[in-house]
Design a protein around this motif. Structure first.
Motif, PDB file in Angstrom:
ATOM      1  N   LYS A  40      -0.792   4.734  -1.095  1.00 25.49           N
ATOM      2  CA  LYS A  40      -2.091   4.642  -0.422  1.00 25.49           C
ATOM      3  C   LYS A  40      -1.978   4.739   1.099  1.00 25.49           C
ATOM      4  O   LYS A  40      -2.955   4.483   1.813  1.00 25.49           O
ATOM      5  CB  LYS A  40      -2.795   3.348  -0.812  1.00 25.49           C
ATOM      6  CG  LYS A  40      -3.161   3.267  -2.285  1.00 25.49           C
ATOM      7  CD  LYS A  40      -3.895   1.956  -2.592  1.00 25.49           C
ATOM      8  CE  LYS A  40      -4.286   1.888  -4.054  1.00 25.49           C
ATOM      9  NZ  LYS A  40      -4.984   0.611  -4.382  1.00 25.49           N
TER      10      LYS A  40
ATOM     11  N   GLY B  83      -5.525   3.014   2.440  1.00 23.72           N
ATOM     12  CA  GLY B  83      -6.621   2.692   1.545  1.00 23.72           C
ATOM     13  C   GLY B  83      -7.895   3.328   2.059  1.00 23.72           C
ATOM     14  O   GLY B  83      -7.979   4.540   2.251  1.00 23.72           O
TER      15      GLY B  83
ATOM     16  N   LEU C 234       0.825  -1.201   0.000  1.00 22.60           N
ATOM     17  CA  LEU C 234       0.000   0.000   0.000  1.00 22.60           C
ATOM     18  C   LEU C 234       0.866   1.261   0.000  1.00 22.60           C
ATOM     19  O   LEU C 234       0.563   2.246  -0.687  1.00 22.60           O
ATOM     20  CB  LEU C 234      -0.918   0.001   1.223  1.00 22.60           C
ATOM     21  CG  LEU C 234      -2.079  -0.996   1.228  1.00 22.60           C
ATOM     22  CD1 LEU C 234      -2.787  -0.968   2.576  1.00 22.60           C
ATOM     23  CD2 LEU C 234      -3.072  -0.683   0.105  1.00 22.60           C
TER      24      LEU C 234
END
Length: 740
Positions: free
Chosen positions: A133, A144, A128
């Protein structure tokens, strides 16, 4: 409650309850739960009544209406756990402040293992971060779709450094199998254990409940999952002191000949009652014949016990690996100061594994003190069996001694956690794994039942009843039973007609679509279809398809929840569709005969339930017919208008409703007899004879579960007498003595 049933909707049921003669309305959890919760057991705030149900004002309206109708309210409470999510305000405070949070002592978290593990990510943290993110957004870290609170005063911006500076670690969801640092409910990582053994935690968890009791708005309590607590006995003593004489019942699953401990409770919620009723209505020879045929066709385990032993090993390794590793770590710490033995890592692992696998009940009740003679004897047997599987039982014996007689804080920690894990292991192995694999007779694969003892006689029933407190609940259906009461009786009828049962299996096996379906799955498929068969149910195919998917994944043989095998699941669904279409085109006579016998057994079950010592618990919709499989199928909406009209309905629905109302009236008119009268069960000329006897009257029930008709005084009505499987008579005391 929930899924369209709020407090105002519940008010609409009160008139129906009064008409039937029902005394209390028994509510699933009403405290604020996770958004969209379908059941309420994932509580997020025990200090608030859920606004989704109508909040405090909505509950007041229900309470006022119930009091006006002279209906009591029983609340279901969940002291063991709350939701492990960002919707839990107490947990959010802990994520921000760590062990400095006021609520840190409330949660069962292993802080010594490091930061609190949050297995909530769809991808690993590093992936991520590489995708950009992971972003700081004010006082939260966005990963996320998640926004997790940050520690106050941490100013760094680098995502990796910022993450490492927190009291928590966000990881990929797959790490939940063996990497969590909080106590879960079974293997449900989304629920976190609460430490209600601590007074402040107890006070915060129960403050609102005690307010409602003080206001006179609650007349009884059901306590969910009592065996998950560190000290069930201590908790119940504390609760009794807090609630006074308010009755409460515990969800305690008793196995084999286990007795309820000497707790200050009215009794259990009644799963053992459902088990003995199904056993006494089953046909022993038919069950044995079906069992032999199943073993021959499937090559499966000869006994359920063998199947469960295999399932235990699978569950420990696959589902409860985190709990196994934690117990090994606790054992290692407990052994550290000992000079008489120094086990290595593998010796500890195999000893803990063997003890867990050999443990036959939900738990012992040492609670960090000293074991009772019964628990000490049980643990001795477990240690002996576990040690016999190893080259040396020395380490097993030492751990068993620590569990039953902990001498210090480290041994106490091991003892408490071992007692909490054995219950999770047995439940997952018995109800949720082996029960979906070992499939000769599914009515016996039920919560609290022993499939190796599928049948009982009058003497067994009498022995069981004589040791009951008379104040426990008697259930035949609940939100957790694997089949509803009428569906279960169709499967009991399976044992009464083994020729018909085997013909249905043979017919299913003859279908071309069955070639790729394992034999034990085919037996499960046929019985599940039989249990809720209704050619007019437009949702039948979807209900069965959803249930078979759940059953296959829980069984964890050809597919599972985390890595589903689409091809294997599709093969079973194709076979299911073919079977149902075949039955619709030409319903087998064998199917019709089993269904008819199941209807007779449903009436026998209801009458017997109302005669047993205790308080009958009537699950929503079961006033009439209720054919359902395990959740979520057994939590589908109930048609209140149909229930209102049930007493005038034809067929089984009307017969059940009329019989229930008659028996509830009988219990009301002879309250003293049913509260304190003697209970006897014996085998009579026509069938099973059950008596409730008091100084002024005797109630005699005669059941013919084998199918012959009997005639009665109060039931059945004249036009139904010819086919009735039961009779019910009320005799004055002097007549009863002569008749006896």
């Amino acid at each position: 409650m929930r899924e369209g049933v709020d407090f105002d909707a519940a008010i609409a049921y009160l008139g129906h309850l009064v008409e039937m003669g029902i005394s209390h309305l028994y509510l699933s959890p009403i405290f604020t739960a996770a958004p969209g919760s379908t059941h309420g057991y994932d509580v997020t705030d025990p200090s608030e009544i859920d606004p989704a149900l109508g909040g405090r004002e909505g509950f007041k309206r229900l309470s006022d209406a119930a009091q006006a109708a002279k209906i009591g309210l029983i609340l279901d409470i969940v002291p063991n756990h709350t939701a492990f999510s960002l919707d839990n305000p107490w947990l959010v405070d802990v994520l921000r402040h760590g062990q400095d949070s006021r609520y840190a002592p409330h949660f069962d978290i292993d802080w010594e293992a490091g930061p609190l593990v949050l297995p909530w990510l769809e991808e690993p943290f590093e992936a991520l971060a590489d995708q950009g993110k992971v972003i700081r957004s004010g006082e939260t870290l966005r990963l996320g779709e998640l926004a997790i609170p940050l520690r106050p005063g941490v100013e760094m911006e680098d995502p990796q450094e910022l993450h490492e500076a927190q009291v928590w670690r966000a990881v990929h969801w797959a790490r939940e199998r063996d990497g969590v640092t909080h106590r879960r409910f079974f293997n449900v990582t989304g629920l976190i254990g609460m430490r209600v053994e601590e007074q402040r935690v107890f006070d915060d968890m129960h403050a609102l409940l005690l307010e409602l009791l003080a206001e006179g708005r609650v007349q009884g309590i059901r306590i969910d999952h009592i065996d998950g607590l560190a000290d069930p006995a201590g908790y119940l003593v504390r609760l009794r002191a807090a609630v006074g004489e308010t009755p409460f019942w515990v969800e305690k699953i008793l196995t084999g000949d286990e007795r309820l401990p000497d707790w200050p409770v009215e009794g259990t919620t009644g799963y053992e009652a459902a088990a003995i009723i199904a056993r006494v209505l089953a046909d022993r020879e038919g069950a044995e014949r079906l069992h032999a045929a199943w073993v021959d066709q499937t090559g499966g385990a000869a006994t359920f016990h063998e199947a469960m032993e295999t399932a235990k090993g699978d569950v420990i390794r696959r589902d409860l690996a985190a709990e196994l590793y934690q117990l090994i770590g606790l054992a290692r710490v407990a052994f550290a100061p000992r000079a008489d033995v120094d086990p290595g890592d593998e010796a500890l692992r195999e000893a803990v594994f063997a003890l867990l696998r050999a443990f036959p009940r939900y738990r012992t009740y040492v609670a960090g003190g000293t074991a009772s003679p019964e628990d000490r004897a049980l643990m001795g047997q477990v240690a002996q069996e576990a040690g016999a599987t190893l080259r040396s039982g020395e380490v097993v014996d030492f751990i068993a001694e620590m569990i039953t007689d902990p001498q210090n804080a480290d041994e106490t920690a091991l003892s408490i956690r071992f007692e909490q894990v054995t219950g999770a292991l047995l439940a997952k192995s018995h109800e949720d794994t082996a029960g979906f694999r070992w499939t000769p007779y599914l009515a016996a694969c039920e919560v609290g039942a022993d499939p190796d003892r599928p049948a009982a006689n009058a003497a067994d029933l009498d022995d069981w009843a004589q040791v009951q407190p008379g104040t426990g609940m008697i259930l035949t259906s609940s939100h957790d039973t694997k089949r509803s009461e009428d569906a279960r009786m169709r499967l009991v009828a399976w044992t009464h007609s083994p020729d018909d049962a085997l013909s249905l299996i043979a017919h299913a096996r003859s279908l071309p679509q069955a070639e790729e379906v394992p034999a034990n799955v085919l037996w499960y498929l046929v019985q599940s279809s039989l249990a809720i068969w209704d050619r007019d149910d437009a949702e039948l195919d979807e209900r069965l398809a959803d249930h078979l998917t759940k059953a296959l994944r829980e069984g964890d043989e050809i597919t599972n929840w985390t890595h589903p095998d689409a091809a294997a699941e599709r093969a079973v669904q194709v076979c299911l569709n073919a079977l149902i279409n075949n039955w619709r085109h030409e319903t087998p006579a064998a199917l019709s005969r089993i269904v008819e016998r199941g209807e007779q057994l449903s009436l026998c079950q209801l009458a017997l339930k109302m005669m047993l010592p205790g308080s009958p618990d009537i699950y929503r919709g079961c006033e009439a017919t209720h054919f359902a499989l395990t959740d979520p199928d057994n939590r589908r909406p109930v048609d209140l208008e149909a229930l209102h009209a049930a007493h005038a309905a034809p067929g089984l629905a009307g017969q059940k409703a009329r019989l229930l109302k008659l028996l509830l009236t009988l219990r009301r008119d002879h309250a003293e007899l049913f509260a304190n009268g003697a209970f006897r069960a014996e085998q009579g000329a026509e069938g099973l004879v059950v008596r409730r006897s008091g100084p002024l009257a005797e109630v005699v029930l005669c059941l013919a579960p084998g199918g012959s008709a009997v005639k009665g005084t109060h039931w059945p009505q004249q036009d139904e007498a010819a086919q009735s499987p039961l009779s019910l008579s009320v005799l004055p005391a002097e007549t009863a003595i002569g008749a006896a």
